[in-house]
Design an enzyme around this catalytic site. Structure first.
Site, PDB file in Angstrom:
ATOM      1  N   LYS A 220      44.403  41.205  28.490  1.00 14.69           N
ATOM      2  CA  LYS A 220      43.826  40.121  29.280  1.00 14.69           C
ATOM      3  C   LYS A 220      43.580  38.865  28.448  1.00 14.69           C
ATOM      4  O   LYS A 220      43.603  38.874  27.218  1.00 14.69           O
ATOM      5  CB  LYS A 220      42.543  40.594  29.966  1.00 14.69           C
ATOM      6  CG  LYS A 220      42.844  41.458  31.191  1.00 14.69           C
ATOM      7  CD  LYS A 220      41.657  41.623  32.091  1.00 14.69           C
ATOM      8  CE  LYS A 220      42.093  42.233  33.435  1.00 14.69           C
ATOM      9  NZ  LYS A 220      40.944  42.482  34.328  1.00 14.69           N
ATOM     10  N   ARG A 254      42.475  51.319  32.616  1.00 19.10           N
ATOM     11  CA  ARG A 254      43.681  50.806  33.272  1.00 19.10           C
ATOM     12  C   ARG A 254      44.486  50.009  32.244  1.00 19.10           C
ATOM     13  O   ARG A 254      44.016  48.987  31.748  1.00 19.10           O
ATOM     14  CB  ARG A 254      43.285  49.932  34.464  1.00 19.10           C
ATOM     15  CG  ARG A 254      44.472  49.402  35.277  1.00 19.10           C
ATOM     16  CD  ARG A 254      43.975  48.561  36.441  1.00 19.10           C
ATOM     17  NE  ARG A 254      45.074  48.099  37.272  1.00 19.10           N
ATOM     18  CZ  ARG A 254      45.749  46.985  37.089  1.00 19.10           C
ATOM     19  NH1 ARG A 254      45.433  46.180  36.071  1.00 19.10           N
ATOM     20  NH2 ARG A 254      46.735  46.641  37.902  1.00 19.10           N
TER      21      ARG A 254
END
Length: 285
Positions: A220, A254
């Protein structure tokens, strides 16, 4: 926590492999848009130790509009194919739309990963109807596929906690079973880099709420900004966040890089005493 036919206790550390059935996905740029390539990727991730396959039909970020019917077309056949190929794997579908969940769950999904914080109030009703599980994510009320600017939280963890408790209560009131409600602090969703770093550092406070916690930090932007790296060079930063979150008690991770994540969370689980080493021979040499 129960996901489909799989029941796990609080010591379990589950790796969720990402499959983006979209032509414009953030990380893999459409690699899994075609069915056969997506199935090959699923096969690879299962072989690397994935416990859950998370299938998404809409890019999380900005991009072309995707209608519910388009999302269903992308997701339904892939869910059915994965279920046929892997009868025992846990299948998650990343969607905020009730109409997509209504098709994906009977097709074989066990879990709805609502990354947009209960934007569609009918979603939990569908989850309850099919006796499935749901991920409740903190977005601070952000509208799907939008970005906030200059967001501020006088009490970040307090805001995340109260928001997630509210979503969990709404799911429970709709009839979602207690062992099927999972919390996600929503790294980068309506948060800046300082916020995501703080949530990682203080994740134990969210775990203390007593529900399973999922973290989605893989590659991210907060990792890229922290280290000054583009998205394809963020693996080490990602693994550092996974290790911290695993230490604090997160249960689902995840990720794009399944093998590396599997090894990282397994090592942490062994350090915490929740996993037995594969072999111990050094003292007998």
């Amino acid at each position: 926590m129960r996901l489909g036919s799989r029941v796990v206790d609080s010591s379990a550390r589950l790796v969720m492999g990402i499959v983006n059935a979209t032509p414009d996905s953030f990380y893999d740029a459409g690699r899994d848009y075609e069915l056969e390539r997506a199935l090959d990727h699923v096969e690879e991730m299962v072989g690397q130790g994935a416990d859950i396959i998370d299938i998404g039909g809409v890019k999380a970020g900005l991009g072309e509009d995707v209608t519910p019917s388009q999302e269903i077309a992308r997701v339904e056949r892939l869910v059915s194919a994965v279920r046929s190929a892997h009868p025992d794997i846990v299948i998650s579908v990343d969607t905020w739309r009730a109409e997509v969940a209504r098709v994906a769950l009977p097709a074989g999904a066990d879990l709805i990963n609502d990354a947009w914080g209960g934007y569609d109030p009918e979603l939990v009703d569908v989850v309850a109807e099919f006796d499935a599980a749901v991920v409740c994510t903190h977005t601070g009320g952000l509208t799907p596929r939008t970005y906030a600017r200059r967001v501020r939280y006088p009490d970040l963890v307090g805001d995340v906690t109260s928001y997630l408790v509210g979503l969990a209560e709404r799911a429970r009131a709709a009839g979602v079973r207690e062992d099927g409600i999972i919390l996600d602090p929503g790294h980068d969703f309506n948060k800046n880099t300082w916020h995501s770093l703080e949530l990682t550092r203080r994740l134990d406070e969210l775990v203390a709420l007593g529900r399973p916690v999922l973290v989605a930090t893989s590659n991210k932007d907060f990792i890229g900004e922290t280290l000054g790296l583009p998205k394809y060079e963020r693996l080490e930063g990602t693994l550092a966040t996974l290790a911290i979150c695993a230490w604090h008690g997160a249960q689902i991770f995840r990720v794009h890089n399944v093998m590396e994540a599997r090894r990282t969370v397994d090592m942490v689980a062994s350090i915490t005493g929740h996993r037995v080493p594969e072999r111990v021979t050094r003292t007998f040499a």
